[in-house]
Design a protein around this motif. Structure first.
Motif, PDB file in Angstrom:
ATOM      1  N   LEU A 245      -6.003 -19.108 -75.877  1.00  0.00           N
ATOM      2  CA  LEU A 245      -6.330 -19.508 -74.430  1.00  0.00           C
ATOM      3  C   LEU A 245      -6.437 -20.951 -74.791  1.00  0.00           C
ATOM      4  CD1 LEU A 245      -8.353 -16.668 -72.929  1.00  0.00           C
ATOM      5  CD2 LEU A 245      -5.757 -16.912 -72.933  1.00  0.00           C
ATOM      6  N   THR A 246      -5.940 -21.847 -74.098  1.00  0.00           N
ATOM      7  CA  THR A 246      -6.323 -23.522 -74.150  1.00  0.00           C
ATOM      8  C   THR A 246      -6.664 -23.893 -72.819  1.00  0.00           C
ATOM      9  OG1 THR A 246      -4.653 -23.592 -75.810  1.00  0.00           O
ATOM     10  CG2 THR A 246      -5.189 -25.587 -74.925  1.00  0.00           C
ATOM     11  N   ILE A 247      -7.593 -24.758 -72.656  1.00  0.00           N
ATOM     12  CA  ILE A 247      -8.380 -25.097 -71.521  1.00  0.00           C
ATOM     13  C   ILE A 247      -8.172 -26.672 -71.498  1.00  0.00           C
ATOM     14  CG2 ILE A 247     -10.324 -25.247 -70.027  1.00  0.00           C
ATOM     15  CD1 ILE A 247      -9.924 -22.504 -72.537  1.00  0.00           C
ATOM     16  N   TYR A 248      -7.730 -27.208 -70.650  1.00  0.00           N
ATOM     17  CA  TYR A 248      -7.740 -28.741 -70.265  1.00  0.00           C
ATOM     18  C   TYR A 248      -8.228 -29.043 -69.069  1.00  0.00           C
ATOM     19  CZ  TYR A 248      -4.658 -29.387 -74.572  1.00  0.00           C
ATOM     20  OH  TYR A 248      -4.235 -29.407 -75.934  1.00  0.00           O
ATOM     21  N   GLU A 249      -8.997 -30.278 -68.847  1.00  0.00           N
ATOM     22  CA  GLU A 249      -9.388 -30.780 -67.701  1.00  0.00           C
ATOM     23  C   GLU A 249      -9.945 -29.701 -66.612  1.00  0.00           C
ATOM     24  OE1 GLU A 249      -9.861 -34.071 -66.972  1.00  0.00           O
ATOM     25  OE2 GLU A 249      -9.287 -34.389 -69.126  1.00  0.00           O
ATOM     26  N   ALA A 268     -15.040  -3.671 -76.528  1.00  0.00           N
ATOM     27  CA  ALA A 268     -13.963  -3.835 -77.410  1.00  0.00           C
ATOM     28  C   ALA A 268     -13.026  -4.957 -76.897  1.00  0.00           C
ATOM     29  CB  ALA A 268     -13.024  -2.643 -77.706  1.00  0.00           C
ATOM     30  N   ASN A 269     -13.690  -5.946 -76.541  1.00  0.00           N
ATOM     31  CA  ASN A 269     -12.753  -7.173 -75.912  1.00  0.00           C
ATOM     32  C   ASN A 269     -12.677  -8.294 -76.900  1.00  0.00           C
ATOM     33  OD1 ASN A 269     -12.229  -6.056 -73.120  1.00  0.00           O
ATOM     34  ND2 ASN A 269     -14.632  -6.408 -73.146  1.00  0.00           N
ATOM     35  N   TRP A 270     -11.519  -8.800 -77.347  1.00  0.00           N
ATOM     36  CA  TRP A 270     -11.044  -9.590 -78.420  1.00  0.00           C
ATOM     37  C   TRP A 270     -10.467 -10.829 -77.968  1.00  0.00           C
ATOM     38  CZ3 TRP A 270      -6.263 -11.112 -80.261  1.00  0.00           C
ATOM     39  CH2 TRP A 270      -6.056 -11.862 -81.557  1.00  0.00           C
ATOM     40  N   PHE A 271     -10.772 -11.989 -78.649  1.00  0.00           N
ATOM     41  CA  PHE A 271     -10.113 -13.237 -78.301  1.00  0.00           C
ATOM     42  C   PHE A 271      -9.785 -13.555 -79.869  1.00  0.00           C
ATOM     43  CE2 PHE A 271     -12.918 -12.412 -74.742  1.00  0.00           C
ATOM     44  CZ  PHE A 271     -12.100 -12.851 -73.591  1.00  0.00           C
ATOM     45  N   GLY A 272      -8.539 -14.311 -79.757  1.00  0.00           N
ATOM     46  CA  GLY A 272      -8.065 -14.796 -81.082  1.00  0.00           C
ATOM     47  C   GLY A 272      -8.586 -16.154 -81.191  1.00  0.00           C
ATOM     48  N   THR A 273      -7.835 -17.143 -80.453  1.00  0.00           N
ATOM     49  CA  THR A 273      -8.158 -18.638 -80.624  1.00  0.00           C
ATOM     50  C   THR A 273      -8.430 -19.035 -79.132  1.00  0.00           C
ATOM     51  OG1 THR A 273      -7.087 -19.187 -82.410  1.00  0.00           O
ATOM     52  CG2 THR A 273      -7.692 -20.859 -80.951  1.00  0.00           C
ATOM     53  N   ILE A 274      -9.602 -19.868 -79.135  1.00  0.00           N
ATOM     54  CA  ILE A 274     -10.182 -20.251 -77.614  1.00  0.00           C
ATOM     55  C   ILE A 274     -10.268 -21.565 -78.007  1.00  0.00           C
ATOM     56  CG2 ILE A 274     -11.853 -20.622 -75.794  1.00  0.00           C
ATOM     57  CD1 ILE A 274     -12.366 -17.884 -76.218  1.00  0.00           C
ATOM     58  N   ALA A 275      -9.398 -22.432 -77.175  1.00  0.00           N
ATOM     59  CA  ALA A 275      -9.478 -24.226 -77.603  1.00  0.00           C
ATOM     60  C   ALA A 275      -9.855 -24.758 -76.218  1.00  0.00           C
ATOM     61  CB  ALA A 275      -8.255 -24.501 -78.197  1.00  0.00           C
ATOM     62  N   ALA A 276     -10.942 -25.191 -76.101  1.00  0.00           N
ATOM     63  CA  ALA A 276     -11.467 -25.630 -74.816  1.00  0.00           C
ATOM     64  C   ALA A 276     -11.753 -27.064 -74.775  1.00  0.00           C
ATOM     65  CB  ALA A 276     -12.957 -24.790 -74.565  1.00  0.00           C
ATOM     66  N   TYR A 277     -11.203 -27.993 -73.730  1.00  0.00           N
ATOM     67  CA  TYR A 277     -11.346 -29.146 -73.841  1.00  0.00           C
ATOM     68  C   TYR A 277     -11.865 -29.548 -72.438  1.00  0.00           C
ATOM     69  CZ  TYR A 277      -8.828 -29.106 -78.062  1.00  0.00           C
ATOM     70  OH  TYR A 277      -8.610 -28.551 -79.393  1.00  0.00           O
ATOM     71  N   PRO A 278     -13.183 -29.395 -71.990  1.00  0.00           N
ATOM     72  CA  PRO A 278     -13.494 -29.498 -70.477  1.00  0.00           C
ATOM     73  C   PRO A 278     -13.618 -30.699 -70.290  1.00  0.00           C
ATOM     74  CG  PRO A 278     -15.350 -28.481 -71.910  1.00  0.00           C
ATOM     75  CD  PRO A 278     -14.028 -28.574 -72.659  1.00  0.00           C
ATOM     76  N   GLY A 305     -13.698 -29.647 -77.566  1.00  0.00           N
ATOM     77  CA  GLY A 305     -13.914 -31.011 -77.531  1.00  0.00           C
ATOM     78  C   GLY A 305     -14.315 -31.384 -76.067  1.00  0.00           C
ATOM     79  N   GLY A 306     -13.926 -32.596 -75.805  1.00  0.00           N
ATOM     80  CA  GLY A 306     -14.142 -33.130 -74.249  1.00  0.00           C
ATOM     81  C   GLY A 306     -15.880 -32.913 -74.035  1.00  0.00           C
ATOM     82  N   SER A 307     -16.184 -32.507 -72.862  1.00  0.00           N
ATOM     83  CA  SER A 307     -17.534 -32.463 -72.433  1.00  0.00           C
ATOM     84  C   SER A 307     -18.150 -31.028 -72.891  1.00  0.00           C
ATOM     85  CB  SER A 307     -17.908 -32.702 -71.085  1.00  0.00           C
ATOM     86  OG  SER A 307     -16.993 -31.779 -70.355  1.00  0.00           O
ATOM     87  N   ALA A 308     -17.833 -30.345 -73.908  1.00  0.00           N
ATOM     88  CA  ALA A 308     -18.386 -29.137 -74.327  1.00  0.00           C
ATOM     89  C   ALA A 308     -19.854 -29.362 -74.672  1.00  0.00           C
ATOM     90  CB  ALA A 308     -17.593 -28.472 -75.435  1.00  0.00           C
ATOM     91  N   GLY A 309     -20.468 -28.721 -74.136  1.00  0.00           N
ATOM     92  CA  GLY A 309     -22.273 -28.669 -74.473  1.00  0.00           C
ATOM     93  C   GLY A 309     -22.493 -27.529 -75.465  1.00  0.00           C
ATOM     94  N   VAL A 310     -23.161 -26.514 -74.717  1.00  0.00           N
ATOM     95  CA  VAL A 310     -23.503 -25.330 -75.590  1.00  0.00           C
ATOM     96  C   VAL A 310     -22.251 -24.663 -75.923  1.00  0.00           C
ATOM     97  CG1 VAL A 310     -24.871 -23.112 -75.514  1.00  0.00           C
ATOM     98  CG2 VAL A 310     -25.809 -25.054 -74.777  1.00  0.00           C
ATOM     99  N   ALA A 311     -21.870 -24.127 -77.211  1.00  0.00           N
ATOM    100  CA  ALA A 311     -20.691 -23.526 -77.491  1.00  0.00           C
ATOM    101  C   ALA A 311     -21.139 -22.019 -77.157  1.00  0.00           C
ATOM    102  CB  ALA A 311     -20.218 -23.831 -78.796  1.00  0.00           C
ATOM    103  N   ILE A 312     -21.749 -21.489 -77.516  1.00  0.00           N
ATOM    104  CA  ILE A 312     -22.214 -19.964 -77.202  1.00  0.00           C
ATOM    105  C   ILE A 312     -23.705 -19.808 -76.653  1.00  0.00           C
ATOM    106  CG2 ILE A 312     -22.211 -17.484 -78.039  1.00  0.00           C
ATOM    107  CD1 ILE A 312     -20.440 -19.021 -80.770  1.00  0.00           C
ATOM    108  N   GLU A 328     -16.813 -30.253 -81.508  1.00  0.00           N
ATOM    109  CA  GLU A 328     -16.206 -31.772 -81.709  1.00  0.00           C
ATOM    110  C   GLU A 328     -16.143 -32.302 -80.238  1.00  0.00           C
ATOM    111  OE1 GLU A 328     -12.647 -34.344 -84.029  1.00  0.00           O
ATOM    112  OE2 GLU A 328     -12.570 -31.963 -83.856  1.00  0.00           O
ATOM    113  N   PRO A 329     -17.327 -32.384 -79.331  1.00  0.00           N
ATOM    114  CA  PRO A 329     -17.323 -33.085 -78.142  1.00  0.00           C
ATOM    115  C   PRO A 329     -17.083 -34.735 -78.379  1.00  0.00           C
ATOM    116  CG  PRO A 329     -19.455 -32.575 -78.863  1.00  0.00           C
ATOM    117  CD  PRO A 329     -18.713 -32.029 -79.910  1.00  0.00           C
ATOM    118  N   THR A 330     -16.439 -34.923 -77.270  1.00  0.00           N
ATOM    119  CA  THR A 330     -16.280 -36.702 -77.108  1.00  0.00           C
ATOM    120  C   THR A 330     -16.737 -37.272 -76.157  1.00  0.00           C
ATOM    121  OG1 THR A 330     -14.123 -36.204 -76.173  1.00  0.00           O
ATOM    122  CG2 THR A 330     -14.164 -36.414 -78.592  1.00  0.00           C
ATOM    123  N   SER A 331     -17.347 -36.386 -74.943  1.00  0.00           N
ATOM    124  CA  SER A 331     -17.708 -36.981 -73.722  1.00  0.00           C
ATOM    125  C   SER A 331     -18.974 -36.442 -73.087  1.00  0.00           C
ATOM    126  CB  SER A 331     -16.372 -36.937 -72.782  1.00  0.00           C
ATOM    127  OG  SER A 331     -15.900 -35.640 -72.582  1.00  0.00           O
TER     128      SER A 331
END
Length: 441
Positions: A245-249, A268-278, A305-312, A328-331
């Protein structure tokens, strides 16, 4: 009269042949099937009961009330192959429904309805389940899309098939059926929200009963000013798999998180890769990426990245396990109190935390959970890896903000020098740093 169409056959010796002949021609003009391309349909008068076959798409129409009403499709081309028919329909821009009991692909023209995807899901549900395939390009849908049991929604790829929800208040994909929904598959498309400066619905929303065996392959989310994945309180999806799952803007700065598990159950809920750039364009706040109050969630790789604050942000009795957390937040508008906040007595396992850019007060915070009135317990904290000069923590690696229950001990795979105790209630020995073979706090 003829046997099948009741055309008039004048008796021998009839002189006024023009009357019955003209009436026959009128009937023939309705009875004879019209064949032409779908785009040429408007060139013909939709007489009541007239039939039109589109030679390029295989769509079948019936004249009704002065307009052509689609009955279905018999496929297109001359190959007679279901696969070939489906391909031709997709290349022509149609949403294709492949139902279990249908003998040929059915199609929905996005230009003729505000709900082409839901219409196609309705078709396959009526046929006992099946698959809806999305063409290339942007498919506008009022929303929400409400899957049925044993249905699949498949696109050609997240940069090729793009679903655009047009109703600002509508969720994207909504699981709300009274019977619950099992064995749904979503894969290979982007799910775009209305964007803009106002709030939106939720991209994927579980609101009623339990969703079982949901399979999500590769999806991309864009333009949601809300959570992109939410489980409401009292709802428990289980045995659900999400590959990438990839998240932009998307801006969830005024929500609990981009991903929200608000319920107290759901195993039993599983996620492989979450890539979030809010982004913080609407709320002006950091976005918490993953919030969990209950149930069981495993995430192999969480990168942001982006405005990601608390990860978990874990509370109450949720059971979570995260592999690699890459921050790796940038904003960010502000520095978060910690990259990972673990509160309450739910089990948490964090394998590693990599920190590339951005500033936080701490990496880990173990705190008191106001929701159920309990301190932290049963946490396993993996090593912290700081990469680059743009990464900084101002307070330390671990903030022990509340005493840890010694009956439910927690462990940190690092030095005791990394631990800062900010509560004043004394040591319980419930938290141990393993860097020197075990120092208790």
């Amino acid at each position: 009269m003829t046997d099948n169409h009741q055309y008039e056959t004048p008796a021998a010796g009839t002189l006024n042949w023009d009357g019955p002949l003209n009436r026959n021609f009128e009937r023939i003009d309705t009875d004879a099937e019209i064949r032409d391309t779908d785009a040429s349909r408007s060139n013909y008068v939709a007489k009541e009961g007239a039939k039109f076959l589109a030679t390029d798409t295989g769509n079948v129409y019936l004249g009704e009330g002065g307009s052509w009403r689609q009955l279905g499709t018999i496929g297109s081309g001359s190959s007679g192959s279901g696969g070939s028919d489906t391909t031709s329909l997709l290349l022509s821009g149609y949403v294709v429904a492949l139902g279990k009991t249908n003998t040929s692909p059915q199609s929905v023209d996005p230009a003729e309805t505000d709900t082409p995807i839901q219409d196609a899901l309705d078709i396959v549900n009526a046929a006992g389940g099946g698959e809806v395939r999305l063409p290339a390009g942007v498919i506008e849908e009022t929303g929400p899309i409400r899957p049925y049991e044993e249905t699949q929604l498949i696109g050609l790829g997240v940069e090729i098939s793009k679903v655009s929800i047009t109703d600002r208040d509508a969720d994207g994909i909504l699981f709300d059926r009274d019977s619950g929904v099992s064995r749904v598959r979503l894969d290979g498309f982007a799910l775009n929200g209305p964007a803009g400066t106002g709030p939106t619905g939720v991209a994927i929303h579980h609101t009623n009963k339990d969703t079982q065996d949901l399979f999500v392959g590769r999806l991309l989310f864009w333009g949601w000013n809300n959570s992109v994945y939410r489980v409401d309180e009292g709802v428990g999806p289980f045995q659900c798999r999400h590959e990438q799952l990839t998240i932009y803007e998307c801006d969830a700065g005024d929500q609990d998180g981009l991903f929200e598990f608000r319920s107290w159950y759901g195993p039993a809920n599983w996620f492989g890769t979450i890539a979030a750039y809010p982004s913080a364009n609407v709320s002006g706040q950091n976005t918490t990426v993953f919030f969990s109050r209950g149930g069981t969630q495993t995430v192999d790789y969480l990168t942001m990245g982006g405005s990601a604050g608390v990860a978990i942000d874990q509370t109450w009795d949720s059971v979570i396990e995260f592999g690699n957390v890459h921050w790796e937040p940038t904003s960010n508008p502000t520095n978060p109190p910690a990259i990972i906040r673990l509160r309450g007595h739910g089990t948490a396992v964090i394998d590693t935390v990599k920190h590339v850019t951005g500033v936080a007060d701490y990496v880990y915070e173990l705190g008191y959970d106001d929701y159920n009135g309990r301190g932290p317990g049963r946490k396993i904290l993996g090593p912290y890896i700081e990469l680059g000069a743009a990464a900084d923590v101002t307070g330390g690696i671990v903030n022990l903000a509340s005493p840890v229950d010694p009956a439910e001990p927690s462990l940190y795979q690092g030095s005791p020098d990394d631990v800062t105790v900010t509560h004043n209630e004394g040591s319980t020995g419930g938290f141990r740093a393993l860097g020197t073979a075990g120092t208790g706090f």
